[in-house]
Write a protein that holds these residues in place. Structure first.
Motif, PDB file in Angstrom:
ATOM      1  N   PRO A 224      54.123  42.935  33.986  1.00  0.00           N
ATOM      2  CA  PRO A 224      53.140  41.973  34.495  1.00  0.00           C
ATOM      3  C   PRO A 224      53.557  40.534  34.244  1.00  0.00           C
ATOM      4  CG  PRO A 224      52.426  42.815  32.378  1.00  0.00           C
ATOM      5  CD  PRO A 224      53.681  43.566  32.734  1.00  0.00           C
ATOM      6  N   ILE A 225      53.012  39.642  35.078  1.00  0.00           N
ATOM      7  CA  ILE A 225      53.088  38.205  34.798  1.00  0.00           C
ATOM      8  C   ILE A 225      51.687  37.590  34.785  1.00  0.00           C
ATOM      9  CG2 ILE A 225      55.428  37.987  35.719  1.00  0.00           C
ATOM     10  CD1 ILE A 225      54.232  36.642  38.219  1.00  0.00           C
ATOM     11  N   ASP A 226      50.657  38.418  35.007  1.00  0.00           N
ATOM     12  CA  ASP A 226      49.256  37.979  35.021  1.00  0.00           C
ATOM     13  C   ASP A 226      48.557  38.572  33.797  1.00  0.00           C
ATOM     14  OD1 ASP A 226      48.938  36.812  37.975  1.00  0.00           O
ATOM     15  OD2 ASP A 226      50.171  38.614  38.063  1.00  0.00           O
ATOM     16  N   TYR A 227      47.793  37.736  33.079  1.00  0.00           N
ATOM     17  CA  TYR A 227      47.309  38.135  31.753  1.00  0.00           C
ATOM     18  C   TYR A 227      45.860  37.726  31.505  1.00  0.00           C
ATOM     19  CZ  TYR A 227      52.318  38.590  30.683  1.00  0.00           C
ATOM     20  OH  TYR A 227      53.646  38.938  30.701  1.00  0.00           O
ATOM     21  N   VAL A 228      45.259  38.483  30.584  1.00  0.00           N
ATOM     22  CA  VAL A 228      43.988  38.119  29.962  1.00  0.00           C
ATOM     23  C   VAL A 228      44.227  38.098  28.460  1.00  0.00           C
ATOM     24  CG1 VAL A 228      41.597  38.776  29.534  1.00  0.00           C
ATOM     25  CG2 VAL A 228      42.613  39.185  31.790  1.00  0.00           C
ATOM     26  N   PHE A 229      43.945  36.975  27.822  1.00  0.00           N
ATOM     27  CA  PHE A 229      44.058  36.835  26.374  1.00  0.00           C
ATOM     28  C   PHE A 229      42.669  36.616  25.783  1.00  0.00           C
ATOM     29  CE2 PHE A 229      48.190  35.525  27.911  1.00  0.00           C
ATOM     30  CZ  PHE A 229      49.090  36.021  26.975  1.00  0.00           C
ATOM     31  N   ALA A 230      42.503  37.010  24.517  1.00  0.00           N
ATOM     32  CA  ALA A 230      41.211  36.868  23.846  1.00  0.00           C
ATOM     33  C   ALA A 230      41.406  36.386  22.419  1.00  0.00           C
ATOM     34  CB  ALA A 230      40.466  38.204  23.843  1.00  0.00           C
ATOM     35  N   SER A 231      40.464  35.593  21.943  1.00  0.00           N
ATOM     36  CA  SER A 231      40.493  35.145  20.556  1.00  0.00           C
ATOM     37  C   SER A 231      40.131  36.305  19.632  1.00  0.00           C
ATOM     38  CB  SER A 231      39.528  33.964  20.372  1.00  0.00           C
ATOM     39  OG  SER A 231      38.206  34.337  20.702  1.00  0.00           O
ATOM     40  N   PRO A 232      40.386  36.175  18.320  1.00  0.00           N
ATOM     41  CA  PRO A 232      40.193  37.307  17.402  1.00  0.00           C
ATOM     42  C   PRO A 232      38.764  37.833  17.325  1.00  0.00           C
ATOM     43  CG  PRO A 232      41.518  35.598  16.369  1.00  0.00           C
ATOM     44  CD  PRO A 232      40.979  35.014  17.641  1.00  0.00           C
ATOM     45  N   ASP A 233      37.774  37.017  17.697  1.00  0.00           N
ATOM     46  CA  ASP A 233      36.384  37.442  17.623  1.00  0.00           C
ATOM     47  C   ASP A 233      35.903  38.128  18.899  1.00  0.00           C
ATOM     48  OD1 ASP A 233      36.776  35.009  18.836  1.00  0.00           O
ATOM     49  OD2 ASP A 233      35.317  33.910  17.632  1.00  0.00           O
ATOM     50  N   ILE A 234      36.832  38.477  19.792  1.00  0.00           N
ATOM     51  CA  ILE A 234      36.523  39.255  20.988  1.00  0.00           C
ATOM     52  C   ILE A 234      37.296  40.574  20.911  1.00  0.00           C
ATOM     53  CG2 ILE A 234      36.753  39.391  23.501  1.00  0.00           C
ATOM     54  CD1 ILE A 234      36.452  36.378  23.626  1.00  0.00           C
ATOM     55  N   ARG A 235      36.615  41.672  21.155  1.00  0.00           N
ATOM     56  CA  ARG A 235      37.266  42.990  21.136  1.00  0.00           C
ATOM     57  C   ARG A 235      37.477  43.479  22.561  1.00  0.00           C
ATOM     58  NH1 ARG A 235      35.197  48.305  20.827  1.00  0.00           N
ATOM     59  NH2 ARG A 235      33.092  47.435  20.494  1.00  0.00           N
ATOM     60  N   VAL A 236      38.724  43.595  22.960  1.00  0.00           N
ATOM     61  CA  VAL A 236      39.051  44.110  24.293  1.00  0.00           C
ATOM     62  C   VAL A 236      38.988  45.634  24.250  1.00  0.00           C
ATOM     63  CG1 VAL A 236      40.794  44.236  26.106  1.00  0.00           C
ATOM     64  CG2 VAL A 236      40.509  42.121  24.805  1.00  0.00           C
ATOM     65  N   THR A 237      38.223  46.215  25.161  1.00  0.00           N
ATOM     66  CA  THR A 237      38.041  47.672  25.167  1.00  0.00           C
ATOM     67  C   THR A 237      38.783  48.372  26.294  1.00  0.00           C
ATOM     68  OG1 THR A 237      36.000  47.439  26.469  1.00  0.00           O
ATOM     69  CG2 THR A 237      35.787  47.490  24.052  1.00  0.00           C
ATOM     70  N   ASP A 238      39.156  47.620  27.330  1.00  0.00           N
ATOM     71  CA  ASP A 238      39.838  48.252  28.464  1.00  0.00           C
ATOM     72  C   ASP A 238      40.529  47.171  29.273  1.00  0.00           C
ATOM     73  OD1 ASP A 238      40.534  50.448  30.158  1.00  0.00           O
ATOM     74  OD2 ASP A 238      39.007  49.802  31.577  1.00  0.00           O
ATOM     75  N   VAL A 239      41.628  47.535  29.934  1.00  0.00           N
ATOM     76  CA  VAL A 239      42.295  46.625  30.862  1.00  0.00           C
ATOM     77  C   VAL A 239      42.930  47.459  31.957  1.00  0.00           C
ATOM     78  CG1 VAL A 239      44.485  46.577  29.571  1.00  0.00           C
ATOM     79  CG2 VAL A 239      43.895  44.681  31.107  1.00  0.00           C
ATOM     80  N   ARG A 240      42.901  46.923  33.157  1.00  0.00           N
ATOM     81  CA  ARG A 240      43.436  47.647  34.303  1.00  0.00           C
ATOM     82  C   ARG A 240      44.010  46.669  35.314  1.00  0.00           C
ATOM     83  NH1 ARG A 240      39.883  51.204  38.664  1.00  0.00           N
ATOM     84  NH2 ARG A 240      41.602  51.654  40.086  1.00  0.00           N
ATOM     85  N   ILE A 241      45.189  46.979  35.826  1.00  0.00           N
ATOM     86  CA  ILE A 241      45.743  46.239  36.953  1.00  0.00           C
ATOM     87  C   ILE A 241      45.255  46.926  38.224  1.00  0.00           C
ATOM     88  CG2 ILE A 241      47.845  45.542  38.156  1.00  0.00           C
ATOM     89  CD1 ILE A 241      49.244  45.341  35.466  1.00  0.00           C
ATOM     90  N   ILE A 242      44.577  46.180  39.076  1.00  0.00           N
ATOM     91  CA  ILE A 242      43.930  46.744  40.259  1.00  0.00           C
ATOM     92  C   ILE A 242      44.925  46.768  41.421  1.00  0.00           C
ATOM     93  CG2 ILE A 242      42.003  46.525  41.871  1.00  0.00           C
ATOM     94  CD1 ILE A 242      41.219  47.137  38.940  1.00  0.00           C
ATOM     95  N   ARG A 243      45.258  47.958  41.871  1.00  0.00           N
ATOM     96  CA  ARG A 243      46.266  48.095  42.928  1.00  0.00           C
ATOM     97  C   ARG A 243      45.658  48.603  44.242  1.00  0.00           C
ATOM     98  NH1 ARG A 243      49.244  49.584  38.060  1.00  0.00           N
ATOM     99  NH2 ARG A 243      50.790  47.934  37.690  1.00  0.00           N
ATOM    100  N   ASP A 244      44.389  48.323  44.424  1.00  0.00           N
ATOM    101  CA  ASP A 244      43.695  48.768  45.633  1.00  0.00           C
ATOM    102  C   ASP A 244      44.176  48.007  46.867  1.00  0.00           C
ATOM    103  OD1 ASP A 244      42.254  50.167  43.779  1.00  0.00           O
ATOM    104  OD2 ASP A 244      40.418  48.997  44.005  1.00  0.00           O
TER     105      ASP A 244
END
Length: 263
Positions: A224-244
Motif C-alpha cells: 500500500p501507499i495509502d494509510y490510516v494512522f492513529a494516536s496511542p489513545d485510539i484502538r484500531v479494530t479492523d482495516v480493509r482495502i476496498i477493491r470493489d
C-alpha cells in the motif's frame, strides 16, 4: 466510541483517462462512500467540481478544505464527515513547506504544493472529541516525503497535546511500508530528533494488506501507499482495502482504505 475512517485518493479529473475519467466514475466514488459509511473520510486529488459532485450525491455528508494553491485552486485534501455522527468544531489547513501559511513555495524539492487539512470533531450526543489530519505527500521527492511527514507530525502532536485529544492521520503517502517516511510515521525511525507515537492501521491489525494504488488495473499483489494512522489513545479494530468495482469500473486508480477504531 466506535468510528469508521476512510482514506480515498479520488484521482483528479483528467480527460486523458478516457473511460476512467471522473464523469464515468463520480457515481461509483459516491457509492463507495455511501456503502461503507465512514464517519470521516480524508480524500486526496479532488478538484472543486468533483467535490461538488460528491456532495450532491451524499447529502448526509459535509466537507471542509481548500485547494493546494489556495481558495478553490488545484487539488484539495478535503475531509468529508457524516453530519449525523459528528459536529465540526474547527478546521484549518497548512502547507508542507518552509512556508506553511500559504502556497508560496514547493517544500523540500516537491513537484507540487503539498498540504495538510485538519479538523476538530465532536461526536454527536457525547462530549468526545478527536482530531483528523489528512494529507498527500509528494510523489517524486523523497526529501519532501520525509521532511513533510516530520513537519505534519510535529503539528499534529503539538495540537493533540494542547487539546489532550486523540488524533487520526489519513493520506496518500506515495510511499510503501519500508520507505523511511512511513517508518518514521510508524515510530520505527527517528528523524531530526523526532519520533512518532502513531501506529498505522495495517500494523495494528496485522497481516499483509496488499496493493492500494493500481492505475485502474485492479489486482492486490504489492504494497500500500495509502494509510490510516492513529494516536496511542485510539484502538484500531479492523482495516480493509476496498477493491470493489461499481458498474464495472473502479472508482479511482487508488483503492480506498477503511479502518474501524475505538476512541
Amino acid at each position: 466510541m466506535d468510528i469508521t475512517v476512510m482514506t480515498f485518493n479520488l484521482r483528479f479529473n483528467n480527460p486523458g483517462d478516457g473511460g476512467n475519467s471522473w464523469p464515468f466514475r463520480k457515481d461509483g466514488a459516491a457509492a463507495i462512500i455511501s456503502w461503507y459509511r465512514p464517519t470521516v473520510a480524508g480524500t486526496q486529488e479532488g478538484l472543486a467540481g468533483m467535490l461538488d459532485d460528491l456532495q450532491m450525491r451524499l447529502p448526509e455528508y459535509a466537507w471542509i478544505g481548500e485547494g493546494r494553491k489556495g481558495g478553490a485552486e488545484s487539488e484539495y485534501n478535503a475531509i468529508f464527515y457524516r453530519k449525523d455522527e459528528v459536529e465540526l468544531v474547527e478546521w484549518g489547513q497548512f502547507w508542507l513547506s518552509e512556508q506553511p501559511t500559504g502556497p508560496l513555495e514547493k517544500g523540500w524539492g516537491a513537484s507540487h504544493y503539498r498540504i495538510c487539512t485538519w479538523a476538530l470533531f465532536q461526536m454527536r450526543g457525547s462530549d468526545r472529541q478527536f482530531l483528523h489530519y489528512n494529507t498527500h505527500l509528494d510523489h517524486s521527492s523523497q526529501q519532501a516525503r520525509v521532511k513533510g511527514s516530520r513537519f505534519l507530525l510535529e503539528r499534529l502532536e503539538a495540537h493533540r497535546r494542547r487539546l489532550e485529544l486523540p488524533a487520526l492521520l489519513t493520506g496518500d503517502m506515495n510511499a510503501e511500508p519500508g520507505n523511511p517516511a512511513i517508518e518514521f510515521l510508524r515510530g520505527r525511525l527517528e528523524v531530526d530528533g523526532v519520533r512518532s507515537t502513531l501506529t498505522d492501521a495495517y500494523t495494528a491489525v496485522g497481516g499483509e494488506p496488499g496493493l492500494s494504488f493500481h492505475s485502474f488495473q485492479g489486482g492486490d499483489e504489492g504494497d500500500p501507499i495509502d494509510y490510516v494512522f492513529a494516536s496511542p489513545d485510539i484502538r484500531v479494530t479492523d482495516v480493509r482495502i476496498i477493491r470493489d468495482r461499481v458498474n464495472g469500473l473502479y472508482p479511482s486508480d487508488h483503492y480506498p482504505v477503511v479502518a474501524r477504531a475505538v476512541l
